[in-house]
Design a protein around this motif. Structure first.
Motif, mmCIF file in Angstrom:
data_model
loop_
_atom_site.group_PDB
_atom_site.id
_atom_site.type_symbol
_atom_site.label_atom_id
_atom_site.label_comp_id
_atom_site.label_asym_id
_atom_site.label_seq_id
_atom_site.Cartn_x
_atom_site.Cartn_y
_atom_site.Cartn_z
ATOM 1 N N GLU A 224 4.727 15.460 -18.743
ATOM 2 C CA GLU A 224 5.700 15.709 -17.683
ATOM 3 C C GLU A 224 7.136 15.462 -18.137
ATOM 4 O O GLU A 224 8.007 16.315 -17.950
ATOM 5 N N ILE A 225 7.378 14.301 -18.741
ATOM 6 C CA ILE A 225 8.748 13.961 -19.111
ATOM 7 C C ILE A 225 9.217 14.733 -20.342
ATOM 8 O O ILE A 225 10.313 15.311 -20.349
ATOM 9 N N ALA A 226 8.397 14.794 -21.387
ATOM 10 C CA ALA A 226 8.791 15.502 -22.616
ATOM 11 C C ALA A 226 9.130 16.969 -22.353
ATOM 12 O O ALA A 226 10.180 17.444 -22.822
ATOM 13 N N PRO A 227 8.296 17.727 -21.629
ATOM 14 C CA PRO A 227 8.654 19.130 -21.377
ATOM 15 C C PRO A 227 9.982 19.296 -20.636
ATOM 16 O O PRO A 227 10.739 20.233 -20.904
ATOM 17 N N GLY A 228 10.271 18.367 -19.708
ATOM 18 C CA GLY A 228 11.537 18.445 -18.981
ATOM 19 C C GLY A 228 12.736 18.261 -19.901
ATOM 20 O O GLY A 228 13.743 18.964 -19.769
ATOM 21 N N ILE A 229 12.623 17.334 -20.843
ATOM 22 C CA ILE A 229 13.717 17.112 -21.793
ATOM 23 C C ILE A 229 13.852 18.295 -22.747
ATOM 24 O O ILE A 229 14.958 18.754 -23.045
ATOM 25 N N ILE A 230 12.724 18.816 -23.216
ATOM 26 C CA ILE A 230 12.742 19.942 -24.161
ATOM 27 C C ILE A 230 13.404 21.157 -23.528
ATOM 28 O O ILE A 230 14.234 21.831 -24.149
ATOM 29 N N ARG A 231 13.022 21.464 -22.285
ATOM 30 C CA ARG A 231 13.579 22.649 -21.615
ATOM 31 C C ARG A 231 15.101 22.564 -21.506
ATOM 32 O O ARG A 231 15.803 23.570 -21.637
ATOM 33 N N VAL A 262 16.289 10.986 -12.084
ATOM 34 C CA VAL A 262 15.742 10.912 -10.725
ATOM 35 C C VAL A 262 14.345 11.515 -10.688
ATOM 36 O O VAL A 262 13.429 10.971 -10.052
ATOM 37 N N GLN A 263 14.151 12.606 -11.405
ATOM 38 C CA GLN A 263 12.820 13.230 -11.451
ATOM 39 C C GLN A 263 11.809 12.342 -12.173
ATOM 40 O O GLN A 263 10.639 12.291 -11.802
ATOM 41 N N PHE A 264 12.261 11.636 -13.197
ATOM 42 C CA PHE A 264 11.354 10.799 -13.990
ATOM 43 C C PHE A 264 11.034 9.470 -13.306
ATOM 44 O O PHE A 264 10.090 8.770 -13.696
ATOM 45 N N GLY A 265 11.811 9.099 -12.308
ATOM 46 C CA GLY A 265 11.528 7.879 -11.556
ATOM 47 C C GLY A 265 11.690 6.621 -12.397
ATOM 48 O O GLY A 265 12.498 6.567 -13.326
ATOM 49 N N ASP A 266 10.874 5.611 -12.086
ATOM 50 C CA ASP A 266 10.994 4.323 -12.767
ATOM 51 C C ASP A 266 10.525 4.352 -14.217
ATOM 52 O O ASP A 266 10.654 3.352 -14.928
ATOM 53 N N HIS A 267 9.985 5.467 -14.674
ATOM 54 C CA HIS A 267 9.579 5.558 -16.081
ATOM 55 C C HIS A 267 10.782 5.427 -17.024
ATOM 56 O O HIS A 267 10.628 5.092 -18.199
ATOM 57 N N ILE A 268 11.989 5.673 -16.494
ATOM 58 C CA ILE A 268 13.185 5.621 -17.335
ATOM 59 C C ILE A 268 13.566 4.192 -17.710
ATOM 60 O O ILE A 268 14.472 4.007 -18.541
ATOM 61 N N ILE A 269 12.918 3.168 -17.137
ATOM 62 C CA ILE A 269 13.307 1.788 -17.446
ATOM 63 C C ILE A 269 13.210 1.492 -18.944
ATOM 64 O O ILE A 269 13.853 0.575 -19.439
ATOM 65 N N HIS A 270 12.437 2.273 -19.673
ATOM 66 C CA HIS A 270 12.249 2.022 -21.100
ATOM 67 C C HIS A 270 13.460 2.420 -21.930
ATOM 68 O O HIS A 270 13.549 2.037 -23.099
ATOM 69 N N TRP A 271 14.393 3.171 -21.343
ATOM 70 C CA TRP A 271 15.559 3.571 -22.135
ATOM 71 C C TRP A 271 16.881 3.522 -21.363
ATOM 72 O O TRP A 271 17.905 3.931 -21.889
ATOM 73 N N VAL A 272 16.913 2.996 -20.164
ATOM 74 C CA VAL A 272 18.205 2.819 -19.504
ATOM 75 C C VAL A 272 18.885 1.571 -20.064
ATOM 76 O O VAL A 272 18.254 0.748 -20.739
ATOM 77 N N THR A 273 20.160 1.393 -19.786
ATOM 78 C CA THR A 273 20.934 0.303 -20.381
ATOM 79 C C THR A 273 20.525 -1.048 -19.796
ATOM 80 O O THR A 273 19.979 -1.139 -18.701
ATOM 81 N N TYR A 274 20.841 -2.106 -20.552
ATOM 82 C CA TYR A 274 20.619 -3.462 -20.051
ATOM 83 C C TYR A 274 21.457 -3.707 -18.796
ATOM 84 O O TYR A 274 21.041 -4.447 -17.902
ATOM 85 N N VAL A 275 22.625 -3.103 -18.757
ATOM 86 C CA VAL A 275 23.499 -3.243 -17.594
ATOM 87 C C VAL A 275 22.796 -2.722 -16.344
ATOM 88 O O VAL A 275 22.776 -3.383 -15.300
ATOM 89 N N GLU A 276 22.214 -1.529 -16.451
ATOM 90 C CA GLU A 276 21.531 -0.933 -15.298
ATOM 91 C C GLU A 276 20.289 -1.717 -14.901
ATOM 92 O O GLU A 276 19.919 -1.754 -13.726
#
Length: 364
Positions: A224-231, A262-276
Motif C-alpha cells: 500500500e505505502i510503497a506503490p503510493g510513493i512510487i506513483r 495522511v493516507q498512510f496514517g500512523d505508519h509514518i511514525i517510523h520516519w517523521v521527525t523527533y519534533v513531530e
C-alpha cells in the motif's frame, strides 16, 4: 603537724585524682580514634560527598551557575544538587533549550502537543515515568522495561515478542488516554525521556525494516505505502523494481509530503521527525538518550528515574549502536544533491536540537 590519719586521707585523695586523670586520658584517646577511623562504616558520609563535588569541579562545572528551572530533571535520583549529574546530559538539555529559542528554526523545532504526540508517550504511573516512542532507535527494549515496571510481566525475558507492540495486552497506557488535567499533572511531575540517533541513519533503518527486510510481517508497507510513493516520486517510469531508497528520499524531502502522510496514517511514525513525535520544545524532558551512546545512557536513565534496582536494560549486542558512516554515504551516493538538501531541510531541526552534524557529503 599532720597526724597519720590525715596523711592517709591525703594519699587516698591524691590516688583518686590520678585515677580520674588516667581514665579521662584513656576516654579521650578512644573518642579520637573512633572519629578519625577512615574505615568506619557509620552513617557519617561527608568525605564521600566532598569527593563527589571535587570530581565535578575537575571538569570545571562552576558552582555558582544557577540553571533555569526548565533544565531540572524530575527524576528521584536528582532531588539534590544538580552538580552530581553527568555533564554530557546537562549539555544536551542546554543545547535543546538554546535551539528551541532560535527563532530562525522555529518552524522546524516546535509543534503542538496534539493527540498524535500524546499517543507516542507511554505511561508508568507506579514509578512516575513517561517514555516518548521514537521508532528505529531501540524502542522495543524500552517498552519491555516499562511493561515489567507496570507489572504485566515479572521479567523482560518472559515477554512474548508479539505482545510488546500489542497495546491491548502489554499493559502500557498512552498519555492520550487520560483527561486533560491528568495529562498536565503527569507532564509536570513525572520523569520524562526519549532516545534519538543520527536522523539520516534512522531513515535508512526505517527504509530497510519496512520496505526490504520485514514486509511479510507488515504487508501494508510493500503493498500500500510503497506503490503510493512510487506513483508520485519515481522518475523512471519504466523501472519495475520495488521501492528504492531514492524514491523514499524524494518523498520525505517534498514540502508537500503531508497529503501522502495522511493516507498512510500512523505508519509514518517510523520516519517523521523527533519534533513531530515528542514535541521536545514544548515538553520539558528530564533526559535525552542517544542511540550512539546507549551503553552508557541506558543505565544512566534507569538510575535517574530511580528504577535501576528494579530492572535492567536488555544486553546490547556489540557494535550495534555505533554510527556507520560508510553505510550512510553508500545509501546516499546515488542520490542527487538537490534531493538530499531537501531532505536535510526537513530534518534540520532534529540535527540541530540534538547535536548531530550536517553530513559531510552535503558540504562537498
Amino acid at each position: 603537724w599532720l597526724t597519720p590519719d590525715n596523711m592517709h586521707h591525703q594519699w587516698l585523695l591524691l590516688a583518686a585524682c590520678f585515677w580520674v586523670i588516667f581514665m579521662f586520658m584513656v576516654a579521650s584517646k578512644f573518642i579520637t580514634l573512633t572519629f578519625k577511623d577512615p574505615d568506619g562504616y557509620g552513617t557519617k558520609q561527608e568525605p564521600l560527598i566532598l569527593t563527589a563535588v571535587t570530581k565535578v569541579e575537575e571538569v570545571h562545572m562552576p558552582e555558582e551557575k544557577h540553571w533555569p528551572e526548565e533544565f531540572q530533571p524530575t527524576g528521584k535520583a536528582f532531588s539534590g544538587n544538580l552538580l552530581r549529574q553527568p555533564l554530557v546530559h546537562m549539555e544536551r538539555l542546554e543545547l535543546l533549550r538554546n535551539v528551541c529559542r532560535d527563532t530562525a528554526l522555529r518552524d522546524l523545532s516546535h509543534t503542538a502537543v496534539s493527540k498524535f504526540v500524546l499517543d507516542r508517550i507511554f505511561v508508568c504511573d507506579k514509578h512516575k515515568i513517561l517514555f516518548c516512542q521514537t521508532p528505529k532507535v531501540g524502542n522495543t527494549q524500552w517498552k519491555k522495561v516499562l511493561i515489567v515496571l507496570n507489572g504485566a510481566f515479572s521479567s523482560i525475558e518472559e515477554i512474548p515478542e508479539n505482545i510488546v507492540h500489542d497495546h491491548e495486552k502489554n499493559g502500557l497506557p498512552r498519555l492520550s488516554s487520560f483527561s486533560d488535567s491528568e495529562i498536565k499533572k503527569r507532564l509536570n511531575l513525572y520523569f520524562k525521556f526519549f532516545i534519538v540517533r543520527d536522523p539520516f541513519e534512522r531513515l535508512i533503518s526505517a527504509f530497510k525494516d519496512k520496505f526490504v527486510h520485514n514486509p511479510r510481517f507488515e504487508p501494508w508497507y510493500r503493498h500500500e505505502i510503497a506503490p503510493g510513493i512510487i506513483r508520485k516520486y519515481r522518475k523512471n517510469r519504466t523501472e519495475t523494481k520495488g521501492l528504492q531508497f531514492e524514491d523514499f528520499v524524494r518523498y520525505l524531502g517534498d514540502p508537500n509530503h503531508r497529503w501522502l502522510d495522511v493516507q498512510f496514517g500512523d505508519h509514518i511514525i517510523h520516519w517523521v521527525t523527533y519534533v513531530e513525535l515528542c514535541a521536545p520544545c514544548e515538553i520539558t524532558y528530564s533526559v535525552i538518550g542517544h542511540h550512539e551512546t546507549l551503553e552508557d545512557d541506558a543505565p544512566y536513565i534507569l538510575k535517574a528515574a530511580g528504577i535501576d534496582h528494579l530492572v535492567s536494560y536488555p544486553t546490547i549486542p556489540p557494535g550495534i549502536t555505533v554510527y556507520n558512516r560508510t553505510k550512510v554515504e553508500r545509501y546516499f551516493s546515488g542520490i542527487s544533491k538537490r534531493d538530499i538538501r531537501r531532505l536535510y531541510a526537513r530534518f534540520e531541526g532534529d540535527f540541530k536540537l540534538f547535536g548531530y552534524r550536517e553530513p559531510d557529503f552535503l558540504l562537498n
